[in-house]
Design a protein around this motif. Structure first.
Motif, PDB file in Angstrom:
ATOM      1  N   UNK A  41      23.711  33.742  52.416  1.00  0.00           N
ATOM      2  CA  UNK A  41      23.282  35.145  52.445  1.00  0.00           C
ATOM      3  C   UNK A  41      23.631  35.805  51.128  1.00  0.00           C
ATOM      4  N   UNK A  42      22.971  36.896  50.873  1.00  0.00           N
ATOM      5  CA  UNK A  42      23.262  37.678  49.672  1.00  0.00           C
ATOM      6  C   UNK A  42      24.678  38.239  49.802  1.00  0.00           C
ATOM      7  N   UNK A  43      25.413  38.169  48.722  1.00  0.00           N
ATOM      8  CA  UNK A  43      26.760  38.721  48.765  1.00  0.00           C
ATOM      9  C   UNK A  43      26.707  40.235  48.599  1.00  0.00           C
ATOM     10  N   UNK A  44      27.657  40.885  49.204  1.00  0.00           N
ATOM     11  CA  UNK A  44      27.771  42.335  49.101  1.00  0.00           C
ATOM     12  C   UNK A  44      29.073  42.668  48.393  1.00  0.00           C
ATOM     13  N   UNK A  45      29.222  43.901  48.028  1.00  0.00           N
ATOM     14  CA  UNK A  45      30.420  44.344  47.313  1.00  0.00           C
ATOM     15  C   UNK A  45      31.677  44.092  48.135  1.00  0.00           C
ATOM     16  N   UNK A  46      31.583  44.189  49.460  1.00  0.00           N
ATOM     17  CA  UNK A  46      32.759  44.048  50.309  1.00  0.00           C
ATOM     18  C   UNK A  46      32.935  42.630  50.868  1.00  0.00           C
ATOM     19  N   UNK A  47      32.144  41.679  50.396  1.00  0.00           N
ATOM     20  CA  UNK A  47      32.263  40.295  50.881  1.00  0.00           C
ATOM     21  C   UNK A  47      33.536  39.645  50.334  1.00  0.00           C
ATOM     22  N   UNK A  48      34.177  38.780  51.114  1.00  0.00           N
ATOM     23  CA  UNK A  48      35.336  38.048  50.603  1.00  0.00           C
ATOM     24  C   UNK A  48      34.914  37.212  49.398  1.00  0.00           C
ATOM     25  N   UNK A  49      35.848  36.959  48.513  1.00  0.00           N
ATOM     26  CA  UNK A  49      35.529  36.162  47.333  1.00  0.00           C
ATOM     27  C   UNK A  49      36.780  35.474  46.809  1.00  0.00           C
ATOM     28  N   UNK A  50      36.598  34.670  45.792  1.00  0.00           N
ATOM     29  CA  UNK A  50      37.699  34.054  45.057  1.00  0.00           C
ATOM     30  C   UNK A  50      37.641  34.596  43.638  1.00  0.00           C
ATOM     31  N   UNK A  51      38.794  34.914  43.086  1.00  0.00           N
ATOM     32  CA  UNK A  51      38.849  35.482  41.748  1.00  0.00           C
ATOM     33  C   UNK A  51      40.037  34.893  40.985  1.00  0.00           C
ATOM     34  N   UNK A  95      42.098  34.305  46.836  1.00  0.00           N
ATOM     35  CA  UNK A  95      41.215  34.785  47.901  1.00  0.00           C
ATOM     36  C   UNK A  95      41.454  36.270  48.095  1.00  0.00           C
ATOM     37  N   UNK A  96      40.383  37.051  48.069  1.00  0.00           N
ATOM     38  CA  UNK A  96      40.494  38.488  48.317  1.00  0.00           C
ATOM     39  C   UNK A  96      39.463  38.910  49.358  1.00  0.00           C
TER      40      UNK A  96
END
Length: 182
Positions: A41-51, A95-96
């Protein structure tokens, strides 16, 4: 690519497939939405991510992780609370996720593994949580558990690998994946 997305979706929905992403594979799974959502799915600003790791550079060491949920087929040979000594090697493994997303992941049992200290407590202490991951998350799954993404290199095991490190190294991930299809 729509054709690749369609093939992945068919693999997951019609073939009852499993997916595992370790380190950069986890990054790919989370950027696509496969974890935690179970679909591309398209990622959104509030989607979990790795940084980027908190220290802003690469970390390579052995860490302690604890099984927080074994609802995933990949973790069927483990018990909740089991700890493992796992190799990590990454610069972008933090992970955030928002508190709202974290509450959902916790409620669904999707936080599979966490970084822990010597007392088996999840921690933000950099000596144990090498990247500063939210809630000390090392690995998460899709809601059904068939897609598993984790930072630690569970494949770096063997009779002559990290022999001088105490603790169980084999999370039996690959054995569990094979057994899923038996």
């Amino acid at each position: 690519n729509p054709k690749v997305a369609e093939a992945v979706n068919e693999f997951l929905t019609k073939q009852d497939g499993l997916m595992l992403g370790i380190c950069n594979g986890f990054q790919a799974l989370i950027k696509l939405g496969l974890v935690p959502y179970g679909e591309i799915r398209e990622t959104t600003v509030d989607a979990p991510t790795l940084t980027y790791n908190n220290i802003g550079r690469h970390q390579s060491k052995i860490v302690r992780t604890r099984i927080a949920s074994n609802k995933s087929p990949w973790l069927k040979a483990t018990e909740v609370g089991d700890t493992h000594s796992i190799a990590i090697s990454h610069g972008e493994g933090k992970f955030v996720a928002s508190e709202e997303v974290m509450r959902q992941l916790i409620a669904n049992g999707q936080i599979a593994t966490q970084y822990v200290d010597f007392n088996d407590n999840a921690t933000y202490d950099i000596d144990f949580n090498p990247n500063g991951s939210t809630y000390a998350v090392e690995g998460i799954t899709s809601a059904d558990g068939r897609i598993f993404g984790k930072m630690g290199h569970s494949e770096r095991i063997g009779e002559h690998v990290i022999k001088n490190i105490i603790g169980e190294k084999d999370q039996k991930i690959f054995e569990s994946g094979v057994n899923y299809f038996k």
